[in-house]
Design an enzyme around this catalytic site. Structure first.
Site, PDB file in Angstrom:
ATOM      1  N   CYS A   1      12.294 -38.039 -23.354  1.00  0.00           N
ATOM      2  CA  CYS A   1      11.113 -38.105 -22.488  1.00  0.00           C
ATOM      3  C   CYS A   1      11.346 -39.235 -21.488  1.00  0.00           C
ATOM      4  O   CYS A   1      12.466 -39.695 -21.318  1.00  0.00           O
ATOM      5  CB  CYS A   1       9.824 -38.269 -23.303  1.00  0.00           C
TER       6      CYS A   1
ATOM      7  N   ASN B   1      10.482 -43.071 -23.912  1.00  0.00           N
ATOM      8  CA  ASN B   1      10.874 -43.094 -25.325  1.00  0.00           C
ATOM      9  C   ASN B   1       9.908 -43.902 -26.185  1.00  0.00           C
ATOM     10  O   ASN B   1      10.315 -44.585 -27.119  1.00  0.00           O
ATOM     11  CB  ASN B   1      12.315 -43.604 -25.471  1.00  0.00           C
TER      12      ASN B   1
ATOM     13  N   CYS C   1       6.428 -42.305 -26.615  1.00  0.00           N
ATOM     14  CA  CYS C   1       5.358 -41.366 -26.994  1.00  0.00           C
ATOM     15  C   CYS C   1       5.926 -40.018 -27.437  1.00  0.00           C
ATOM     16  O   CYS C   1       6.020 -39.735 -28.623  1.00  0.00           O
ATOM     17  CB  CYS C   1       4.384 -41.138 -25.838  1.00  0.00           C
ATOM     18  N   ARG C   2       6.274 -39.193 -26.458  1.00  0.00           N
ATOM     19  CA  ARG C   2       6.658 -37.819 -26.757  1.00  0.00           C
ATOM     20  C   ARG C   2       7.953 -37.698 -27.551  1.00  0.00           C
ATOM     21  O   ARG C   2       8.006 -36.986 -28.563  1.00  0.00           O
ATOM     22  CB  ARG C   2       6.754 -37.003 -25.465  1.00  0.00           C
ATOM     23  N   SER C   3       9.011 -38.361 -27.112  1.00  0.00           N
ATOM     24  CA  SER C   3      10.292 -38.172 -27.807  1.00  0.00           C
ATOM     25  C   SER C   3      10.308 -38.776 -29.213  1.00  0.00           C
ATOM     26  O   SER C   3      10.856 -38.149 -30.125  1.00  0.00           O
ATOM     27  CB  SER C   3      11.467 -38.641 -26.957  1.00  0.00           C
TER      28      SER C   3
ATOM     29  N   ASP D   1       1.851 -35.087 -22.163  1.00  0.00           N
ATOM     30  CA  ASP D   1       2.135 -36.518 -22.039  1.00  0.00           C
ATOM     31  C   ASP D   1       0.833 -37.284 -22.252  1.00  0.00           C
ATOM     32  O   ASP D   1      -0.040 -37.280 -21.393  1.00  0.00           O
ATOM     33  CB  ASP D   1       2.720 -36.832 -20.666  1.00  0.00           C
TER      34      ASP D   1
END
Length: 160
Positions: free
Chosen positions: A15, A18, A20-22, A130
Site C-alpha cells: 500500500c 505500510n 494500514c492496508r498492507s 483506505d
C-alpha cells in the site's frame, strides 16, 4: 535469485505507507493460511517512506486485535528492488500503488504484480478501502476487503 523460504507462496502486500492496508492484508493472510494449514512467506511494504520503522496505525492494530491477531510487532518498510525477486506475487492495494511498483520493478523481476481485489470475484479493478483519513469504522471495511483477498489466495492455493 530467490531467497531460501519454506514451501508455499511468497506474497508481499503493498500500500502507500505500510501502516494500514498492507499490514492488515498481511495479518488476514497469516490467519487464513495458518487456518488452512498452508505454509507461506507473507510480508507487507509501502511505496512511500513516511512510516519506515513505525508500527501500524493504532486503529489498524485495534482492528486486527478485534479479529484475533496482533500486528503490533510489524514495522513499516518501503518496497525494495530485492522484493521483486524474493516474492512470487506482489499485491497492491490500489492502482496507484500498482503503477508505482511497476515503475520500480527491475526489467528481469520474477514477481507477478496484481491488484489485491483482482483476486476476488466481482471486485476486479477495485481498490482496498483506505481508512487512514476516515472514521475508525473504515478499518473494519478494510479488514473485510483484505480478508476476502486472503480467502481467495487460500482457495487458489488449495485448488492448485
Amino acid at each position: 535469485m530467490r531467497a531460501n523460504r519454506p514451501d508455499g507462496p511468497a506474497i508481499l502486500f503493498l500500500c502507500l505507507g505500510n501502516i494500514c492496508r498492507s499490514p492488515l492484508a498481511e495479518a488476514a493472510a497469516r490467519v487464513a493460511f495458518a487456518n488452512a494449514g498452508i505454509s507461506a512467506t507473507l510480508d507487507s511494504a509501502g511505496t512511500g517512506d513516511w512510516h519506515v520503522g513505525r508500527p501500524p496505525d493504532r486503529r489498524a492494530q485495534a482492528e486486527a486485535r478485534r479479529r484475533g491477531t496482533d500486528i503490533s510487532d510489524l514495522r513499516g518498510r518501503q518496497l525494495a528492488a530485492e522484493d521483486f525477486y524474493r516474492f512470487d506475487l506482489i499485491l497492491a492495494a490500489d492502482a496507484n500503488n500498482l503503477r508505482e511498483a511497476r515503475a520500480l520493478a527491475p526489467p528481469d523481476a520474477t514477481a507477478r504484480l496484481r491488484l489485491m481485489l483482482d483476486l476476488v470475484p466481482g471486485r476486479r479493478g477495485e481498490s482496498v478501502t483506505d481508512p487512514y483519513y476516515g472514521a475508525d469504522d473504515g478499518f473494519a471495511e478494510t479488514w473485510a476487503d483484505v480478508s476476502a483477498v486472503a480467502a481467495a489466495l487460500v482457495a487458489e492455493r488449495s485448488s492448485g
